[in-house]
Design a protein around this motif. Structure first.
Motif, PDB file in Angstrom:
ATOM      1  N   ILE A  48       0.883  -1.146  -0.288  1.00 40.35           N
ATOM      2  CA  ILE A  48      -0.014  -0.120   0.093  1.00 40.35           C
ATOM      3  C   ILE A  48       0.876   1.311   0.026  1.00 40.35           C
ATOM      4  N   GLU A  49       0.910   2.092  -1.049  1.00 42.76           N
ATOM      5  CA  GLU A  49       1.533   3.229  -0.883  1.00 42.76           C
ATOM      6  C   GLU A  49       0.594   4.538  -1.053  1.00 42.76           C
ATOM      7  N   ALA A 102      -1.120   4.775   4.843  1.00 37.85           N
ATOM      8  CA  ALA A 102      -2.496   4.186   4.569  1.00 37.85           C
ATOM      9  C   ALA A 102      -2.320   2.796   4.820  1.00 37.85           C
ATOM     10  N   TYR A 103      -3.409   2.183   5.370  1.00 33.91           N
ATOM     11  CA  TYR A 103      -3.290   0.884   5.807  1.00 33.91           C
ATOM     12  C   TYR A 103      -4.583   0.179   5.987  1.00 33.91           C
ATOM     13  N   LEU A 162      -9.784   0.274   3.697  1.00 32.58           N
ATOM     14  CA  LEU A 162      -8.538   1.281   3.750  1.00 32.58           C
ATOM     15  C   LEU A 162      -8.771   2.653   4.241  1.00 32.58           C
ATOM     16  N   GLN A 163      -7.888   2.657   5.028  1.00 30.42           N
ATOM     17  CA  GLN A 163      -7.763   3.991   5.915  1.00 30.42           C
ATOM     18  C   GLN A 163      -6.672   4.850   6.024  1.00 30.42           C
ATOM     19  N   ILE A 164      -6.810   6.145   5.892  1.00 26.36           N
ATOM     20  CA  ILE A 164      -5.717   7.194   5.936  1.00 26.36           C
ATOM     21  C   ILE A 164      -5.544   7.634   7.187  1.00 26.36           C
ATOM     22  N   SER A 165      -4.258   7.861   7.957  1.00 25.73           N
ATOM     23  CA  SER A 165      -4.243   8.568   9.201  1.00 25.73           C
ATOM     24  C   SER A 165      -3.051   9.526   8.488  1.00 25.73           C
ATOM     25  N   LEU A 166      -3.072  11.009   9.175  1.00 23.13           N
ATOM     26  CA  LEU A 166      -1.961  11.831   9.205  1.00 23.13           C
ATOM     27  C   LEU A 166      -2.083  12.724  10.310  1.00 23.13           C
ATOM     28  N   ARG A 192      -3.721   9.964  -2.964  1.00 25.72           N
ATOM     29  CA  ARG A 192      -3.847   8.831  -4.058  1.00 25.72           C
ATOM     30  C   ARG A 192      -3.272   7.683  -3.271  1.00 25.72           C
ATOM     31  N   VAL A 193      -3.967   6.854  -3.236  1.00 26.69           N
ATOM     32  CA  VAL A 193      -3.427   5.432  -2.583  1.00 26.69           C
ATOM     33  C   VAL A 193      -3.443   4.475  -3.762  1.00 26.69           C
ATOM     34  N   THR A 194      -2.316   3.719  -4.093  1.00 28.52           N
ATOM     35  CA  THR A 194      -2.052   2.549  -4.840  1.00 28.52           C
ATOM     36  C   THR A 194      -1.998   1.260  -3.784  1.00 28.52           C
ATOM     37  N   VAL A 195      -2.786   0.387  -4.154  1.00 24.28           N
ATOM     38  CA  VAL A 195      -2.779  -1.133  -3.752  1.00 24.28           C
ATOM     39  C   VAL A 195      -2.519  -2.089  -4.525  1.00 24.28           C
TER      40      VAL A 195
END
Length: 133
Positions: free
Chosen positions: A70-71, A97-98, A111-115, A130-133
């Motif tokens: 995951i990027e 992202a995780y 899929l979740q994003i934290s920052l 933008r998340v690449t899985v």
């Protein structure tokens, strides 16, 4: 009470592309995270304060198993400031992202994003993701 609150997460159409080696595919999720200052916030904000933000990617598929990779890429789209513009520093920190379990329970995983975002002199901000899985 948090200084910034999520005003919305607008997903763009996700894209699925076959890998060149024929072993599966990549999925690209993208969109805009909009944050606004909470008008009910009462307190002091120091120039170096940061606030954690976490959100689920709205058009994410469920993930029964962990993907190979995951990027995440994030960029500043728009910012509106208040106060002293010389004190404004902005850009996401410690973004990742995780895959996270569904907070409602059950076997689904999303899929979740934290920052973390700086909050000094910020009235509103939009971030591209933008998340690449």
């Amino acid at each position: 009470m948090l200084y910034l609150e999520i005003a919305g997460v607008t997903a763009r159409r996700h894209l699925q592309v076959a890998r060149a080696d024929g072993a599966g595919s990549y999925t690209f999720y993208s969109g805009v995270l909009s944050l606004v200052a909470n008008p009910s916030f009462r307190g002091a904000v120091r120039p170096d304060d940061r606030q954690p933000i976490t959100f689920f990617v709205p058009d994410s598929a469920t993930f029964p198993t962990d993907p190979e990779s995951i990027e995440l890429e994030m960029s500043l789209r728009r910012i509106r400031t208040t106060g002293n513009p010389n004190l404004v520093t902005f850009g996401p920190y410690e973004e990742r992202a995780y895959i996270a379990p569904d907070p409602r329970g059950g076997e689904h995983r999303w899929l979740q994003i934290s920052l973390q975002v700086p909050i000094s002199s910020v009235a509103a901000v939009e971030l591209n993701y933008r998340v690449t899985v």
